[in-house]
Design an enzyme around this catalytic site. Sequence first.
Site, PDB file in Angstrom:
ATOM      1  N   PRO A 179      13.610  10.925   1.779  1.00  0.00           N
ATOM      2  CA  PRO A 179      14.773  11.251   0.942  1.00  0.00           C
ATOM      3  C   PRO A 179      14.821  10.381  -0.323  1.00  0.00           C
ATOM      4  O   PRO A 179      14.654   9.172  -0.239  1.00  0.00           O
ATOM      5  CB  PRO A 179      15.974  10.972   1.851  1.00  0.00           C
ATOM      6  N   GLY A 239      16.068   8.239  -3.450  1.00  0.00           N
ATOM      7  CA  GLY A 239      17.178   7.321  -3.682  1.00  0.00           C
ATOM      8  C   GLY A 239      17.705   6.709  -2.397  1.00  0.00           C
ATOM      9  O   GLY A 239      18.811   6.189  -2.350  1.00  0.00           O
ATOM     10  N   LEU A 279      13.879   4.170   0.865  1.00  0.00           N
ATOM     11  CA  LEU A 279      12.739   4.290   1.783  1.00  0.00           C
ATOM     12  C   LEU A 279      11.415   4.463   1.043  1.00  0.00           C
ATOM     13  O   LEU A 279      10.425   4.899   1.625  1.00  0.00           O
ATOM     14  CB  LEU A 279      12.964   5.456   2.747  1.00  0.00           C
ATOM     15  N   GLY A 280      11.405   4.107  -0.227  1.00  0.00           N
ATOM     16  CA  GLY A 280      10.125   4.045  -0.950  1.00  0.00           C
ATOM     17  C   GLY A 280       9.602   5.379  -1.419  1.00  0.00           C
ATOM     18  O   GLY A 280       8.395   5.556  -1.586  1.00  0.00           O
ATOM     19  N   SER A 281      10.519   6.326  -1.681  1.00  0.00           N
ATOM     20  CA  SER A 281      10.071   7.635  -2.138  1.00  0.00           C
ATOM     21  C   SER A 281       9.329   7.540  -3.471  1.00  0.00           C
ATOM     22  O   SER A 281       8.255   8.124  -3.640  1.00  0.00           O
ATOM     23  CB  SER A 281      11.286   8.561  -2.205  1.00  0.00           C
ATOM     24  N   ASP A 325       6.629  -2.472  -2.497  1.00  0.00           N
ATOM     25  CA  ASP A 325       6.745  -1.030  -2.199  1.00  0.00           C
ATOM     26  C   ASP A 325       5.419  -0.316  -2.442  1.00  0.00           C
ATOM     27  O   ASP A 325       4.954   0.467  -1.610  1.00  0.00           O
ATOM     28  CB  ASP A 325       7.769  -0.366  -3.130  1.00  0.00           C
TER      29      ASP A 325
HETATM   30  O1  PMV Z   1      14.971   0.619  -2.773  1.00  0.00           O
HETATM   31  P1  PMV Z   1      13.578   0.451  -3.207  1.00  0.00           P
HETATM   32  O2  PMV Z   1      12.599   1.242  -2.408  1.00  0.00           O
HETATM   33  O3  PMV Z   1      13.395   0.705  -4.675  1.00  0.00           O
HETATM   34  O4  PMV Z   1      13.174  -1.082  -2.901  1.00  0.00           O
HETATM   35  C1  PMV Z   1      13.358  -2.066  -3.839  1.00  0.00           C
HETATM   36  C2  PMV Z   1      12.942  -3.415  -3.353  1.00  0.00           C
HETATM   37  C3  PMV Z   1      13.367  -4.520  -4.321  1.00  0.00           C
HETATM   38  O5  PMV Z   1      12.979  -5.760  -3.728  1.00  0.00           O
HETATM   39  C4  PMV Z   1      14.862  -4.515  -4.537  1.00  0.00           C
HETATM   40  C5  PMV Z   1      12.687  -4.364  -5.680  1.00  0.00           C
HETATM   41  C6  PMV Z   1      11.218  -4.667  -5.671  1.00  0.00           C
HETATM   42  O6  PMV Z   1      10.530  -4.214  -6.608  1.00  0.00           O
HETATM   43  O7  PMV Z   1      10.724  -5.393  -4.792  1.00  0.00           O
END
Ligand code: PMV
Length: 308
Positions: free
Chosen positions: A80, A82, A85-87, A130
Amino acid sequence: MPACSAPGKLILFGEHAVVFGQPALSTAIDLRAEVYVRPHTEWLADGQSLDAPRYAYVKAAVEKAGAPRPLWIEVRSAIPEGSGLGSSAAVTVSTLGAVRRMRGTFEVRAIARDAFEVELGVQGRASPIDTTTATAGGAILALPTPEKGVLWSFERGDRQWHLHHRLLPPITFVVGFTGVSAPTGPLVAKVRELVDAKPEARSWIEEIGAITLDGLRALQAKDFVAAGELMTRNHALLNALGVGHPSLDRLVAAARPTSYGVKLTGAGGGGSMVALTDRPEATAKAITAAGGRPFLVTAEPKGVVGLG
Ligand code: PMV
């Protein structure tokens, strides 16, 4: 048609602190994105302009991969958007992989590097956790200094990230998506501002780094009580850093009675929480009752792979 798939990810400990070079632990999960590419007369993604905001990562990835002519791109993702979960990382990595397969230049380390640069370009500030998790699969530990078996290393200014695989016992995590999507860039910038303005916030970042290393040891020892307590402390520190959200607090409170520990995962500001529990069905039910969308996820060993 050249294609690649890559997994989503769950940050178990250390999000935000990792942007400052502190340790973080993530695992790839069994939700994947697939990207298909073929030469076409104009640039299109799912039949739409590549300039649409939702294709910002795809556009940056095809530019980075040096696609020689316009492409028809198709994105199919079970992750999903936003949701934390690394979409975006999975789509970026799959796009880079698919274009590189088309060009005959598929190389995992180069994909990890390019994907990190794409995230940096689109988000402003980022860590490579990520994109490395989407590229390499498995559980990933980011460290400020290299240890044996380091996969690859990146640096930006005075920060260094050395990425390593780590083995975790098989665990089913319960994720709860709040339904509130928040872009990562502004949340990362907000934490930076707080750390610059408030010396105490720097110590929270460092404490999160220490929690990550203790959390890894606890998970590896299957000491879920200790790991859960560390998750709960990590969550409180993320709230202190200003990346919490009322919708997250609702789901965290709902999941807590049936879990060892619960925390937000990813950038926060909405997005998702993760629970460590040996009663996944009960935790998922509690998340649904609190208005969230639960997912039961397990670790995924496979990173970026070609399809077909
Ligand atoms: O929510 P996401 O999948 O964008 O994870 C971001 C993780 C952070 O530590 C907040 C940012 C990053 O680049 O590490």
